[in-house]
Design a protein around this motif. Structure first.
Motif, mmCIF file in Angstrom:
data_model
loop_
_atom_site.group_PDB
_atom_site.id
_atom_site.type_symbol
_atom_site.label_atom_id
_atom_site.label_comp_id
_atom_site.label_asym_id
_atom_site.label_seq_id
_atom_site.Cartn_x
_atom_site.Cartn_y
_atom_site.Cartn_z
ATOM 1 N N ASP A 115 0.810 -1.212 0.000
ATOM 2 C CA ASP A 115 0.000 0.000 0.000
ATOM 3 C C ASP A 115 0.847 1.268 0.000
ATOM 4 N N ARG A 116 0.171 2.377 -0.244
ATOM 5 C CA ARG A 116 0.840 3.683 -0.169
ATOM 6 C C ARG A 116 1.133 3.981 1.304
ATOM 7 N N PHE A 117 2.390 4.089 1.623
ATOM 8 C CA PHE A 117 2.796 4.212 3.016
ATOM 9 C C PHE A 117 4.117 4.983 3.052
ATOM 10 N N ASP A 118 4.040 6.251 3.425
ATOM 11 C CA ASP A 118 5.235 7.071 3.564
ATOM 12 C C ASP A 118 5.583 7.184 5.042
ATOM 13 N N PHE A 119 6.837 6.979 5.352
ATOM 14 C CA PHE A 119 7.248 6.933 6.751
ATOM 15 C C PHE A 119 7.631 8.310 7.266
ATOM 16 N N PRO A 120 7.124 8.682 8.433
ATOM 17 C CA PRO A 120 7.550 9.943 9.039
ATOM 18 C C PRO A 120 9.022 9.878 9.421
ATOM 19 N N GLY A 121 9.632 11.046 9.550
ATOM 20 C CA GLY A 121 11.048 11.100 9.862
ATOM 21 C C GLY A 121 11.344 10.679 11.288
ATOM 22 N N THR A 122 12.607 10.832 11.645
ATOM 23 C CA THR A 122 13.031 10.464 12.989
ATOM 24 C C THR A 122 13.833 11.617 13.591
ATOM 25 N N ALA A 168 6.574 4.500 18.070
ATOM 26 C CA ALA A 168 5.256 5.130 18.060
ATOM 27 C C ALA A 168 5.268 6.418 18.879
ATOM 28 N N LEU A 169 5.884 6.370 20.050
ATOM 29 C CA LEU A 169 5.956 7.568 20.892
ATOM 30 C C LEU A 169 6.808 8.656 20.225
ATOM 31 N N GLU A 170 7.866 8.235 19.544
ATOM 32 C CA GLU A 170 8.709 9.203 18.837
ATOM 33 C C GLU A 170 7.913 9.925 17.754
ATOM 34 N N VAL A 171 7.167 9.177 16.955
ATOM 35 C CA VAL A 171 6.386 9.777 15.873
ATOM 36 C C VAL A 171 5.337 10.729 16.432
ATOM 37 N N ILE A 172 4.675 10.331 17.514
ATOM 38 C CA ILE A 172 3.673 11.196 18.132
ATOM 39 C C ILE A 172 4.303 12.511 18.583
ATOM 40 N N GLU A 173 5.490 12.407 19.187
ATOM 41 C CA GLU A 173 6.139 13.601 19.711
ATOM 42 C C GLU A 173 6.620 14.535 18.607
ATOM 43 N N ILE A 174 7.190 13.992 17.542
ATOM 44 C CA ILE A 174 7.784 14.871 16.537
ATOM 45 C C ILE A 174 6.774 15.362 15.497
ATOM 46 N N THR A 175 5.631 14.655 15.371
ATOM 47 C CA THR A 175 4.634 15.086 14.381
ATOM 48 C C THR A 175 3.422 15.748 15.013
ATOM 49 N N GLY A 176 3.189 15.474 16.311
ATOM 50 C CA GLY A 176 2.008 16.015 16.968
ATOM 51 C C GLY A 176 0.734 15.302 16.572
ATOM 52 N N ALA A 177 0.859 14.198 15.841
ATOM 53 C CA ALA A 177 -0.299 13.426 15.398
ATOM 54 C C ALA A 177 -0.179 11.999 15.919
ATOM 55 N N PRO A 178 -1.296 11.286 16.039
ATOM 56 C CA PRO A 178 -1.224 9.891 16.496
ATOM 57 C C PRO A 178 -0.370 9.043 15.554
ATOM 58 N N PHE A 179 0.299 8.068 16.106
ATOM 59 C CA PHE A 179 1.090 7.146 15.292
ATOM 60 C C PHE A 179 0.196 6.418 14.304
ATOM 61 N N SER A 180 -1.024 6.082 14.735
ATOM 62 C CA SER A 180 -1.948 5.358 13.864
ATOM 63 C C SER A 180 -2.313 6.163 12.630
ATOM 64 N N ALA A 181 -2.186 7.479 12.699
ATOM 65 C CA ALA A 181 -2.494 8.317 11.534
ATOM 66 C C ALA A 181 -1.472 8.123 10.428
ATOM 67 N N HIS A 182 -0.321 7.543 10.752
ATOM 68 C CA HIS A 182 0.728 7.348 9.763
ATOM 69 C C HIS A 182 0.748 5.928 9.213
ATOM 70 N N LEU A 183 -0.227 5.113 9.608
ATOM 71 C CA LEU A 183 -0.293 3.754 9.104
ATOM 72 C C LEU A 183 -0.764 3.775 7.655
ATOM 73 N N PRO A 184 -0.485 2.701 6.898
ATOM 74 C CA PRO A 184 -0.807 2.721 5.468
ATOM 75 C C PRO A 184 -2.301 2.836 5.194
ATOM 76 N N VAL A 185 -2.629 3.495 4.092
ATOM 77 C CA VAL A 185 -4.014 3.576 3.643
ATOM 78 C C VAL A 185 -4.274 2.407 2.700
ATOM 79 N N GLN A 186 -5.532 2.037 2.558
ATOM 80 C CA GLN A 186 -5.874 0.888 1.720
ATOM 81 C C GLN A 186 -5.924 1.296 0.249
ATOM 82 N N GLU A 187 -4.750 1.527 -0.287
ATOM 83 C CA GLU A 187 -4.623 1.850 -1.705
ATOM 84 C C GLU A 187 -3.334 1.231 -2.218
ATOM 85 N N TYR A 188 -3.466 0.255 -3.105
ATOM 86 C CA TYR A 188 -2.288 -0.433 -3.611
ATOM 87 C C TYR A 188 -1.376 0.515 -4.381
ATOM 88 N N VAL A 189 -0.088 0.380 -4.172
ATOM 89 C CA VAL A 189 0.880 1.093 -4.980
ATOM 90 C C VAL A 189 0.779 0.622 -6.436
#
Length: 305
Positions: A115-122, A168-189
């Motif tokens: 799926d389309r899944f872009d990873f947040p930074g670190t 997960a805690l790192e992503v929440i802290e650096i993006t201000g959004a839930p980690f689950s919001a960065h999970l893949p969407v149901q759309e095939y690449v």
């Protein structure tokens, strides 16, 4: 741009552990002239054979396998890295005119590949602080914090998997959004993708898990773990989190008896299987096939088209 119609499809086999995914993947790869791409996060590690139920070479029917035995246990592996490796393997297989058949129990890894899944930074400073806290207070404390901040993400991550809890805690802290919001969407690449799920009733699955776990310990899991400890298993952030290996290390450390380890491994595996199914049942694109259907290969081929 989508590939031309002559390009082989991408076939992914999903389902809970011990449901029979491996045998179906081999049957399909044979029928399609395909090659297997492992999507199990732990089967990439050399020496982690018994506890991951890795198919021995002599049982692979001469079919090429990819992303098996590519890392030492001391090397970390992230979902983002796995995505790159798997997509490269898939491209190479299709360039040869073969069909990639993905199989493995790591639901997030499969979705990240398909799926389309872009990873947040670190952020190295945030990561280092959280890892230091993990070492000080333990994964259950950080997991409880994650449950407060993002219940959905906490429900998908094992309490003992400190590496993923920290991420997960790192992503929440650096993006201000839930980690689950960065999970893949149901759309095939790639729209030329087919997912096949192995359906199995809970009673049969639980029995199979019990048999598999006992078989692993009977077949020498403790000896395997003892060898891997010499290679740095205990210090590994990734490999040491594997179900069965944690419990086996506790036996070798004198913290559990063999029978206690077997029971805890079976319980953890059943819980893992429930989480796997909860993840996949939310995906309407999967064609489900009964594990004991004598026509399941024919039905799978029909679904692949």
């Amino acid at each position: 741009m989508p590939p031309p119609p002559s390009t082989p499809p991408i076939v992914a086999i999903v389902g809970p552990t011990a449901s029979g995914k491996t045998s179906l993947s081999l049957d399909l790869a044979e029928a399609l002239g395909g090659e297997i791409v492992n999507t199990d996060a732990m089967q990439v590690y050399r020496g982690m054979d018994i506890g991951t139920a890795k198919a021995p070479i002599e049982e692979r029917r001469g079919i090429p396998h990819h992303l098996l035995d590519t890392l030492d246990v001391g090397e970390p592996a992230t979902v983002a890295e796995f995505q790159v490796w798997a997509r490269a393997a898939i491209a190479d297989i299709r360039d040869r005119g073969a069909t990639p058949v993905l199989v493995g129990g790591s639901a997030l890894y499969t979705r990240a590949i398909l799926d389309r899944f872009d990873f947040p930074g670190t952020d190295p400073a945030v990561r280092a602080r959280l890892e230091a806290e993990l070492a000080e207070v333990g994964s259950p404390v950080l997991h409880a914090r994650l449950r407060e901040l993002d219940p959905e993400a906490a429900g998908r991550i094992e309490v003992e998997n400190g590496r993923r809890v920290v991420r997960a805690l790192e992503v929440i802290e650096i993006t201000g959004a839930p980690f689950s919001a960065h999970l893949p969407v149901q759309e095939y690449v790639d729209p030329h993708t087919v997912q096949l799920g192995v359906a199995i009733d809970r009673e049969t699955l639980d029995r199979r898990i019990e048999e598999r776990v006992r078989g692993m310990f009977d077949d020498g899991l403790l000896d395997e773990v003892e060898r891997l400890l010499d290679d740095g298993l205990a210090e590994s952030r990734t490999a040491s989190a594997a179900i069965g290996y944690r419990q086996a290390m506790a036996v070798l450390a004198g913290e559990l008896t063999r029978d206690e380890a077997i029971e805890r491994t079976a319980v953890a595996t059943r819980q893992f299987a429930r989480r796997q199914l909860a993840w996949w049942r939310k995906d309407p694109r999967i064609t489900w096939l009964a594990y004991d259907d004598p026509e399941r290969v024919a039905k799978a081929l029909t679904a692949v088209g």
